[in-house]
Design a protein around this motif. Sequence first.
Motif, PDB file in Angstrom:
ATOM      1  N   CYS A 234      39.283  38.490  52.315  1.00  0.00           N
ATOM      2  CA  CYS A 234      40.549  38.831  51.855  1.00  0.00           C
ATOM      3  C   CYS A 234      41.398  37.679  51.711  1.00  0.00           C
ATOM      4  CB  CYS A 234      41.431  39.184  51.827  1.00  0.00           C
ATOM      5  SG  CYS A 234      43.468  40.327  51.092  1.00  0.00           S
ATOM      6  N   GLN A 235      41.174  36.526  53.138  1.00  0.00           N
ATOM      7  CA  GLN A 235      41.777  35.671  53.825  1.00  0.00           C
ATOM      8  C   GLN A 235      40.051  34.260  52.992  1.00  0.00           C
ATOM      9  OE1 GLN A 235      41.085  35.464  57.417  1.00  0.00           O
ATOM     10  NE2 GLN A 235      43.550  34.612  58.035  1.00  0.00           N
ATOM     11  N   GLU A 236      39.403  34.891  52.921  1.00  0.00           N
ATOM     12  CA  GLU A 236      38.645  33.739  52.061  1.00  0.00           C
ATOM     13  C   GLU A 236      38.261  33.742  50.780  1.00  0.00           C
ATOM     14  OE1 GLU A 236      34.375  34.574  53.095  1.00  0.00           O
ATOM     15  OE2 GLU A 236      33.561  33.786  51.091  1.00  0.00           O
ATOM     16  N   PHE A 237      38.786  34.725  50.049  1.00  0.00           N
ATOM     17  CA  PHE A 237      39.059  34.498  48.927  1.00  0.00           C
ATOM     18  C   PHE A 237      40.666  34.295  48.194  1.00  0.00           C
ATOM     19  CE2 PHE A 237      34.776  36.139  48.976  1.00  0.00           C
ATOM     20  CZ  PHE A 237      33.819  35.098  48.350  1.00  0.00           C
ATOM     21  N   GLU A 238      41.592  34.392  48.986  1.00  0.00           N
ATOM     22  CA  GLU A 238      42.780  34.074  48.564  1.00  0.00           C
ATOM     23  C   GLU A 238      43.492  34.880  47.844  1.00  0.00           C
ATOM     24  OE1 GLU A 238      43.433  29.955  47.178  1.00  0.00           O
ATOM     25  OE2 GLU A 238      42.888  28.918  49.852  1.00  0.00           O
ATOM     26  N   LEU A 239      43.342  36.760  48.880  1.00  0.00           N
ATOM     27  CA  LEU A 239      44.030  37.356  47.956  1.00  0.00           C
ATOM     28  C   LEU A 239      44.609  38.516  48.740  1.00  0.00           C
ATOM     29  CD1 LEU A 239      40.717  38.757  46.888  1.00  0.00           C
ATOM     30  CD2 LEU A 239      42.100  37.579  45.339  1.00  0.00           C
ATOM     31  N   TYR A 240      45.856  38.623  47.931  1.00  0.00           N
ATOM     32  CA  TYR A 240      46.626  39.835  48.767  1.00  0.00           C
ATOM     33  C   TYR A 240      46.498  41.131  49.207  1.00  0.00           C
ATOM     34  CZ  TYR A 240      50.116  36.942  46.786  1.00  0.00           C
ATOM     35  OH  TYR A 240      51.821  35.923  46.436  1.00  0.00           O
ATOM     36  N   ALA A 241      46.945  41.178  50.627  1.00  0.00           N
ATOM     37  CA  ALA A 241      45.780  42.850  50.885  1.00  0.00           C
ATOM     38  C   ALA A 241      46.273  43.890  51.177  1.00  0.00           C
ATOM     39  CB  ALA A 241      45.624  42.265  52.418  1.00  0.00           C
ATOM     40  N   SER A 242      46.074  45.262  50.048  1.00  0.00           N
ATOM     41  CA  SER A 242      46.194  46.285  49.870  1.00  0.00           C
ATOM     42  C   SER A 242      45.897  47.257  50.771  1.00  0.00           C
ATOM     43  CB  SER A 242      46.456  46.612  48.820  1.00  0.00           C
ATOM     44  OG  SER A 242      46.947  47.702  47.909  1.00  0.00           O
ATOM     45  N   MET A 243      46.719  48.020  50.674  1.00  0.00           N
ATOM     46  CA  MET A 243      46.460  49.434  52.013  1.00  0.00           C
ATOM     47  C   MET A 243      47.060  51.044  51.051  1.00  0.00           C
ATOM     48  SD  MET A 243      49.186  47.961  51.535  1.00  0.00           S
ATOM     49  CE  MET A 243      50.854  47.024  52.850  1.00  0.00           C
ATOM     50  N   GLY A 244      45.017  52.008  51.162  1.00  0.00           N
ATOM     51  CA  GLY A 244      45.804  53.315  50.374  1.00  0.00           C
ATOM     52  C   GLY A 244      45.139  54.156  51.087  1.00  0.00           C
ATOM     53  N   SER A 245      45.159  55.419  50.906  1.00  0.00           N
ATOM     54  CA  SER A 245      44.670  56.484  51.584  1.00  0.00           C
ATOM     55  C   SER A 245      43.729  56.892  50.694  1.00  0.00           C
ATOM     56  CB  SER A 245      45.788  58.178  52.336  1.00  0.00           C
ATOM     57  OG  SER A 245      46.234  57.781  50.897  1.00  0.00           O
ATOM     58  N   ASP A 246      43.470  56.569  49.089  1.00  0.00           N
ATOM     59  CA  ASP A 246      43.036  58.011  48.112  1.00  0.00           C
ATOM     60  C   ASP A 246      43.364  58.933  48.065  1.00  0.00           C
ATOM     61  OD1 ASP A 246      41.498  57.191  46.539  1.00  0.00           O
ATOM     62  OD2 ASP A 246      39.535  56.721  46.405  1.00  0.00           O
ATOM     63  N   PHE A 247      44.576  58.817  48.371  1.00  0.00           N
ATOM     64  CA  PHE A 247      44.279  61.089  48.463  1.00  0.00           C
ATOM     65  C   PHE A 247      44.635  61.854  47.713  1.00  0.00           C
ATOM     66  CE2 PHE A 247      47.336  64.560  48.954  1.00  0.00           C
ATOM     67  CZ  PHE A 247      46.921  64.616  50.034  1.00  0.00           C
ATOM     68  N   HIS A 248      42.870  62.744  47.701  1.00  0.00           N
ATOM     69  CA  HIS A 248      42.818  63.249  47.090  1.00  0.00           C
ATOM     70  C   HIS A 248      43.970  65.176  46.973  1.00  0.00           C
ATOM     71  CE1 HIS A 248      40.505  60.502  45.264  1.00  0.00           C
ATOM     72  NE2 HIS A 248      40.224  60.958  44.010  1.00  0.00           N
ATOM     73  N   ASN A 249      43.315  65.656  48.289  1.00  0.00           N
ATOM     74  CA  ASN A 249      43.637  67.275  48.575  1.00  0.00           C
ATOM     75  C   ASN A 249      43.690  67.387  50.002  1.00  0.00           C
ATOM     76  OD1 ASN A 249      40.788  67.188  47.667  1.00  0.00           O
ATOM     77  ND2 ASN A 249      40.784  68.600  49.208  1.00  0.00           N
ATOM     78  N   GLU A 250      44.490  68.114  50.759  1.00  0.00           N
ATOM     79  CA  GLU A 250      44.974  68.320  52.256  1.00  0.00           C
ATOM     80  C   GLU A 250      42.649  69.091  52.041  1.00  0.00           C
ATOM     81  OE1 GLU A 250      47.214  70.933  52.852  1.00  0.00           O
ATOM     82  OE2 GLU A 250      47.192  72.147  51.240  1.00  0.00           O
ATOM     83  N   GLY A 251      43.146  68.707  53.812  1.00  0.00           N
ATOM     84  CA  GLY A 251      41.689  69.390  54.251  1.00  0.00           C
ATOM     85  C   GLY A 251      40.943  68.676  54.714  1.00  0.00           C
ATOM     86  N   GLU A 261      48.040  50.359  58.538  1.00  0.00           N
ATOM     87  CA  GLU A 261      48.770  49.646  58.956  1.00  0.00           C
ATOM     88  C   GLU A 261      47.302  48.325  58.469  1.00  0.00           C
ATOM     89  OE1 GLU A 261      48.062  51.873  61.163  1.00  0.00           O
ATOM     90  OE2 GLU A 261      50.140  52.410  61.189  1.00  0.00           O
ATOM     91  N   LEU A 262      48.336  47.376  58.159  1.00  0.00           N
ATOM     92  CA  LEU A 262      47.577  46.022  57.939  1.00  0.00           C
ATOM     93  C   LEU A 262      47.229  45.186  59.168  1.00  0.00           C
ATOM     94  CD1 LEU A 262      48.871  44.720  54.391  1.00  0.00           C
ATOM     95  CD2 LEU A 262      46.705  45.887  54.389  1.00  0.00           C
ATOM     96  N   PRO A 263      46.376  44.266  58.911  1.00  0.00           N
ATOM     97  CA  PRO A 263      45.960  42.845  60.326  1.00  0.00           C
ATOM     98  C   PRO A 263      46.556  42.106  60.065  1.00  0.00           C
ATOM     99  CG  PRO A 263      44.315  43.773  58.792  1.00  0.00           C
ATOM    100  CD  PRO A 263      45.060  44.525  58.419  1.00  0.00           C
ATOM    101  N   ASN A 264      47.568  40.903  61.476  1.00  0.00           N
ATOM    102  CA  ASN A 264      48.531  40.313  60.736  1.00  0.00           C
ATOM    103  C   ASN A 264      48.020  39.485  60.147  1.00  0.00           C
ATOM    104  OD1 ASN A 264      49.881  42.124  62.236  1.00  0.00           O
ATOM    105  ND2 ASN A 264      48.570  40.940  64.170  1.00  0.00           N
ATOM    106  N   ASP A 265      46.552  39.003  60.226  1.00  0.00           N
ATOM    107  CA  ASP A 265      45.711  38.062  59.542  1.00  0.00           C
ATOM    108  C   ASP A 265      45.749  37.823  57.825  1.00  0.00           C
ATOM    109  OD1 ASP A 265      43.838  39.293  59.853  1.00  0.00           O
ATOM    110  OD2 ASP A 265      42.927  37.657  60.725  1.00  0.00           O
ATOM    111  N   VAL A 266      46.930  39.018  56.794  1.00  0.00           N
ATOM    112  CA  VAL A 266      46.868  39.220  55.894  1.00  0.00           C
ATOM    113  C   VAL A 266      48.036  38.571  55.063  1.00  0.00           C
ATOM    114  CG1 VAL A 266      44.301  39.900  55.794  1.00  0.00           C
ATOM    115  CG2 VAL A 266      46.470  41.093  55.500  1.00  0.00           C
ATOM    116  N   THR A 267      48.321  38.626  54.081  1.00  0.00           N
ATOM    117  CA  THR A 267      48.868  38.246  53.075  1.00  0.00           C
ATOM    118  C   THR A 267      49.147  39.584  52.613  1.00  0.00           C
ATOM    119  OG1 THR A 267      49.022  36.073  52.525  1.00  0.00           O
ATOM    120  CG2 THR A 267      51.110  37.677  51.520  1.00  0.00           C
ATOM    121  N   SER A 268      50.534  41.450  52.760  1.00  0.00           N
ATOM    122  CA  SER A 268      50.597  41.976  51.884  1.00  0.00           C
ATOM    123  C   SER A 268      50.763  41.890  50.109  1.00  0.00           C
ATOM    124  CB  SER A 268      51.326  43.087  52.471  1.00  0.00           C
ATOM    125  OG  SER A 268      52.028  43.872  51.602  1.00  0.00           O
ATOM    126  N   VAL A 269      49.982  42.813  49.738  1.00  0.00           N
ATOM    127  CA  VAL A 269      50.643  42.956  48.587  1.00  0.00           C
ATOM    128  C   VAL A 269      52.045  42.266  47.813  1.00  0.00           C
ATOM    129  CG1 VAL A 269      49.906  45.391  47.948  1.00  0.00           C
ATOM    130  CG2 VAL A 269      49.383  43.486  45.832  1.00  0.00           C
TER     131      VAL A 269
END
Length: 284
Positions: A234-251, A261-269
């Motif tokens: 993400c840093q190398e390509f200078e992109l924003y960092a995102s976070m997602g569970s890709d939740f579909h269903n329980e279980g 949580e995002l690592p400290n060294d990236v910029t959040s989207v």
Amino acid sequence: MKTDLHAHSRCSDGALEVEELIDRACAQGLDILALSDHDTVSGVDRALIAAQGKLILVPGIELSTTWKNTQIHIVGLFIDNHNQVLIDVINEQNKSRLERSFAIGRKLEKLGFKDAYERTKAQAGENAIITRGNYARYLYSIKAGCSIDDAFNTYLKRGKKAYVKTEWISVEKCVQTIKAAGGIAVLAHPKRYEITNMKLKELIADFKACGGEAMEVSNCQQKPDERQYLARLCQEFELYASMGSDFHNEGTYRELGMNLELPNDVTSVLDSPIAKSFLASRNN
Ligand code: AMP
Ligand code: MN
Ligand code: MN
Ligand code: MN
């Protein structure tokens, strides 16, 4: 702000109605949730209404693309879900999806699963966009697998008997469409593709050259070191960092908002100008 920027509802292959999804997100303590159904925005308006007073709902979509013979998912966030360019692409994409889901149904019929398309569709719901995830869930419900994953891997995975190859839109067209709709294109779950790290770097370079601005760094279940590796890319390509569970269903091991949580060294989207102006408009 506890945030999850990748989740599905019954508008595609999720198990919950958008209202149920939002209530579950609240129960998990989320402040921001993106609805990102596969190749559809049909749940977004409903979700925006249901989210009022509960959390900030980010209008999103997860589009399928074909890149060098591999199916790659790109999430569009902060989109105008009524944008005509986007709607036209969705309609085009859904034609391919429908043809493919009929073709998967015919293959399953040959394997002895009677009315596979109709029954999967009935389980998914009238307005759902059908993916292999819906088929996997139907097959599991009739005990054709010991889990949804198992049904998927036995019948629907690339190379298996009910697999049907499809030509999705290109990465370039996808990113341009998301941009036309005012959103940010996010490369989804980069480590879930069956490609080498060298190929992944090529993909990220192409994605960035097309105007892609972010990639998912934090998913809820990742191998040790994977998050750190993605943060470096993400840093190398200078992109924003995102976070997602890709939740579909329980279980399953995936839960809304879990371990994102995002690592400290990236910029959040969330720190991108588009996100900031979206969030400012919601807070007024
Ligand atoms: P499609 O876009 O129709 O090719 O279907 C992709 C969807 O299938 C994903 O979004 C998941 O919901 C589901 N899927 C992918 N891999 C698996 C797996 N190993 N087990 C269960 N479901 C899966
Ligand atoms: Mn899915
Ligand atoms: Mn995906
Ligand atoms: Mn997804």
